[in-house]
Design a protein around this motif. Structure first.
Motif, PDB file in Angstrom:
ATOM      1  N   TYR A  94       9.260   4.989   4.214  1.00 21.43           N
ATOM      2  CA  TYR A  94       8.085   4.336   4.795  1.00 21.43           C
ATOM      3  C   TYR A  94       7.573   3.262   3.843  1.00 21.43           C
ATOM      4  O   TYR A  94       7.602   3.434   2.628  1.00 21.43           O
ATOM      5  CB  TYR A  94       6.991   5.376   5.040  1.00 21.43           C
ATOM      6  N   MET A  95       7.103   2.152   4.428  1.00 19.44           N
ATOM      7  CA  MET A  95       6.452   1.122   3.628  1.00 19.44           C
ATOM      8  C   MET A  95       5.295   0.524   4.415  1.00 19.44           C
ATOM      9  O   MET A  95       5.298   0.507   5.642  1.00 19.44           O
ATOM     10  CB  MET A  95       7.420   0.019   3.213  1.00 19.44           C
ATOM     11  N   SER A  96       4.296   0.027   3.696  1.00 19.91           N
ATOM     12  CA  SER A  96       3.211  -0.703   4.342  1.00 19.91           C
ATOM     13  C   SER A  96       2.718  -1.791   3.398  1.00 19.91           C
ATOM     14  O   SER A  96       2.636  -1.600   2.187  1.00 19.91           O
ATOM     15  CB  SER A  96       2.065   0.227   4.729  1.00 19.91           C
ATOM     16  N   VAL A  97       2.421  -2.939   3.992  1.00 22.33           N
ATOM     17  CA  VAL A  97       1.962  -4.118   3.267  1.00 22.33           C
ATOM     18  C   VAL A  97       0.701  -4.617   3.953  1.00 22.33           C
ATOM     19  O   VAL A  97       0.593  -4.584   5.183  1.00 22.33           O
ATOM     20  CB  VAL A  97       3.037  -5.226   3.264  1.00 22.33           C
ATOM     21  N   ARG A 120      20.475   2.351   9.973  1.00 22.38           N
ATOM     22  CA  ARG A 120      20.593   0.956  10.404  1.00 22.38           C
ATOM     23  C   ARG A 120      19.311   0.388  10.993  1.00 22.38           C
ATOM     24  O   ARG A 120      19.091  -0.818  10.961  1.00 22.38           O
ATOM     25  CB  ARG A 120      21.704   0.806  11.454  1.00 22.38           C
ATOM     26  N   LYS A 121      18.477   1.228  11.560  1.00 19.64           N
ATOM     27  CA  LYS A 121      17.331   0.757  12.326  1.00 19.64           C
ATOM     28  C   LYS A 121      16.007   1.196  11.711  1.00 19.64           C
ATOM     29  O   LYS A 121      15.924   2.243  11.068  1.00 19.64           O
ATOM     30  CB  LYS A 121      17.396   1.265  13.770  1.00 19.64           C
ATOM     31  N   SER A 122      14.990   0.379  11.963  1.00 18.10           N
ATOM     32  CA  SER A 122      13.634   0.703  11.531  1.00 18.10           C
ATOM     33  C   SER A 122      12.666   0.385  12.665  1.00 18.10           C
ATOM     34  O   SER A 122      12.964  -0.420  13.560  1.00 18.10           O
ATOM     35  CB  SER A 122      13.242  -0.112  10.296  1.00 18.10           C
ATOM     36  N   PHE A 123      11.509   1.014  12.608  1.00 18.61           N
ATOM     37  CA  PHE A 123      10.447   0.768  13.571  1.00 18.61           C
ATOM     38  C   PHE A 123       9.299   0.081  12.841  1.00 18.61           C
ATOM     39  O   PHE A 123       8.846   0.564  11.798  1.00 18.61           O
ATOM     40  CB  PHE A 123       9.980   2.083  14.191  1.00 18.61           C
ATOM     41  N   LEU A 124       8.855  -1.059  13.373  1.00 21.01           N
ATOM     42  CA  LEU A 124       7.811  -1.851  12.745  1.00 21.01           C
ATOM     43  C   LEU A 124       6.538  -1.836  13.579  1.00 21.01           C
ATOM     44  O   LEU A 124       6.583  -1.846  14.812  1.00 21.01           O
ATOM     45  CB  LEU A 124       8.247  -3.316  12.594  1.00 21.01           C
ATOM     46  N   HIS A 125       5.426  -1.856  12.893  1.00 19.27           N
ATOM     47  CA  HIS A 125       4.131  -2.140  13.510  1.00 19.27           C
ATOM     48  C   HIS A 125       3.502  -3.287  12.742  1.00 19.27           C
ATOM     49  O   HIS A 125       3.184  -3.152  11.565  1.00 19.27           O
ATOM     50  CB  HIS A 125       3.219  -0.907  13.473  1.00 19.27           C
ATOM     51  N   PHE A 126       3.350  -4.425  13.423  1.00 19.46           N
ATOM     52  CA  PHE A 126       2.728  -5.603  12.838  1.00 19.46           C
ATOM     53  C   PHE A 126       1.382  -5.823  13.505  1.00 19.46           C
ATOM     54  O   PHE A 126       1.276  -5.818  14.736  1.00 19.46           O
ATOM     55  CB  PHE A 126       3.611  -6.834  13.032  1.00 19.46           C
ATOM     56  N   THR A 138       0.810  -1.218   0.000  1.00 23.76           N
ATOM     57  CA  THR A 138       0.000   0.000   0.000  1.00 23.76           C
ATOM     58  C   THR A 138       0.844   1.270   0.000  1.00 23.76           C
ATOM     59  O   THR A 138       0.346   2.340  -0.356  1.00 23.76           O
ATOM     60  CB  THR A 138      -0.948   0.016   1.212  1.00 23.76           C
ATOM     61  N   ASN A 139       2.109   1.165   0.391  1.00 21.75           N
ATOM     62  CA  ASN A 139       3.031   2.308   0.331  1.00 21.75           C
ATOM     63  C   ASN A 139       4.454   1.787   0.253  1.00 21.75           C
ATOM     64  O   ASN A 139       4.787   0.791   0.910  1.00 21.75           O
ATOM     65  CB  ASN A 139       2.902   3.208   1.565  1.00 21.75           C
ATOM     66  N   LEU A 192       1.680  -4.852   7.886  1.00 20.36           N
ATOM     67  CA  LEU A 192       3.010  -4.452   8.349  1.00 20.36           C
ATOM     68  C   LEU A 192       3.266  -3.025   7.908  1.00 20.36           C
ATOM     69  O   LEU A 192       3.119  -2.704   6.724  1.00 20.36           O
ATOM     70  CB  LEU A 192       4.093  -5.365   7.775  1.00 20.36           C
ATOM     71  N   GLN A 193       3.636  -2.181   8.851  1.00 16.15           N
ATOM     72  CA  GLN A 193       4.107  -0.827   8.571  1.00 16.15           C
ATOM     73  C   GLN A 193       5.542  -0.727   9.071  1.00 16.15           C
ATOM     74  O   GLN A 193       5.882  -1.278  10.125  1.00 16.15           O
ATOM     75  CB  GLN A 193       3.265   0.216   9.296  1.00 16.15           C
ATOM     76  N   ALA A 194       6.365  -0.020   8.336  1.00 13.11           N
ATOM     77  CA  ALA A 194       7.758   0.158   8.738  1.00 13.11           C
ATOM     78  C   ALA A 194       8.212   1.557   8.358  1.00 13.11           C
ATOM     79  O   ALA A 194       7.893   2.051   7.274  1.00 13.11           O
ATOM     80  CB  ALA A 194       8.654  -0.887   8.074  1.00 13.11           C
TER      81      ALA A 194
END
Length: 300
Positions: free
Chosen positions: A152-155, A181-187, A146-147, A173-175
């Motif tokens: 930023y990405m979202s699936v 080096r680091k990312s923040f995820l919301h699953f 979706t993005n 999944l949003q990231a």
């Protein structure tokens, strides 16, 4: 008497208007995307203390709730992967088959083209890990990115129908990039169920499944140990965490011919929480997954 504008002046004004319109449309298209990234970063800032001082031994936070029609589990985590690597690894329904089949109860996954160019992913799930594949039920997901930007990405995976009175399965999944080096995820993992399924599940959890717990601490036992949530929220917390750990294991070994490495990593992560997630020993789990690969002729 006023003179008519020259053809050159008219063309210049037309070009300027077209460029302005294109810029406006681009800004409108970017606005939701930017707002989603900003919202996820704001969530990270708001949860930073919980992430730093949580009980998972790593920056992870798990939430759950009973929705009006079903259950939802949400996992938030800081991971040591740049967003570019996450996007490259998790774009495409075939990659998600590799992710989801790390779960012990997911015994097969097939991809196909859907209507209007969409991607379909069908997951074959057994109620218990030791049940044969011909007893699996099918979950047909529509897969969408979706993005997808450098920041930023979202699936999203959605299945309208499920087994035994369940429906509206949704895996998202949003990231967002935190730094290089680091990312923040919301699953997020959720589904709906009807009243009969809810009552049946509650009856099981109150009897044969009475020893099963989730991760949310709701008090202390007489011995002073944590008392964990049970029931329906405990159920969705266990599954949400299992699925988050499949993502984590796949990201750690994204290349081809890495199936067993990812499986060992997933199993080791699950065993960090034996009170909630332990089911089988490592040899049993690896043998099941090896059987699945050999049966379907896949390398994932």
């Amino acid at each position: 008497m006023s003179s008519s504008p020259s053809p050159r002046a008219s063309w210049t004004r037309t070009l300027a208007g077209a460029l302005l319109l294109a810029a406006s449309l681009q800004a409108l298209a970017a606005a939701p995307e930017n707002s989603s990234a900003q919202a996820l970063r704001a969530t990270h800032q708001r949860m930073s203390d919980k992430l730093d001082h949580g009980s998972f031994g790593r920056p992870v936070q798990l939430d759950s709730m009973e929705t009006p029609d079903g259950l939802q589990g949400d996992v938030y985590a800081v991971v040591e992967h740049p967003l570019s690597a996450i996007s490259a690894t998790l774009k495409g329904s075939a990659h998600w088959c590799g992710v989801l089949t790390l779960h012990i109860n997911n015994r097969r996954c097939r991809t196909a083209s859907g209507p209007q160019g969409s991607e379909m992913l069908t997951l074959y799930v057994v109620r218990r890990y030791d049940k044969p594949i011909d007893q699996a039920f099918e979950l047909p997901f529509v897969y969408r990115v979706t993005n997808a930007t450098p920041e930023y990405m979202s699936v999203e995976l959605m299945a309208e129908s499920g087994p035994l009175g369940t429906s509206n399965y949704r895996v998202t999944l949003q990231a967002v990039a935190l730094d290089e080096r680091k990312s923040f995820l919301h699953f997020s993992y959720s589904y709906d169920h009807n009243a009969m399924v809810r009552l049946g599940t509650m009856a099981y959890l109150a009897t044969f499944g009475s020893d099963k717990v989730g991760f949310t601490v709701v008090g202390k036992t007489p011995e002073g140990q944590p008392e964990y949530i049970r029931g329906l929220r405990g159920l969705v917390e266990r599954n949400a965490m299992r699925y988050f750990l499949t993502l984590d294991a796949y990201l750690a070994a994204p290349g081809p011919d890495q199936a067993e490495r990812r499986q060992r990593r997933w199993f080791a992560a699950v065993e960090q929480y034996p009170r909630q997630l332990h089911e089988v020993d490592l040899d049993t789990y690896l043998a099941l997954k090896r059987e699945d690969r050999q049966r379907d002729g896949v390398a994932r």
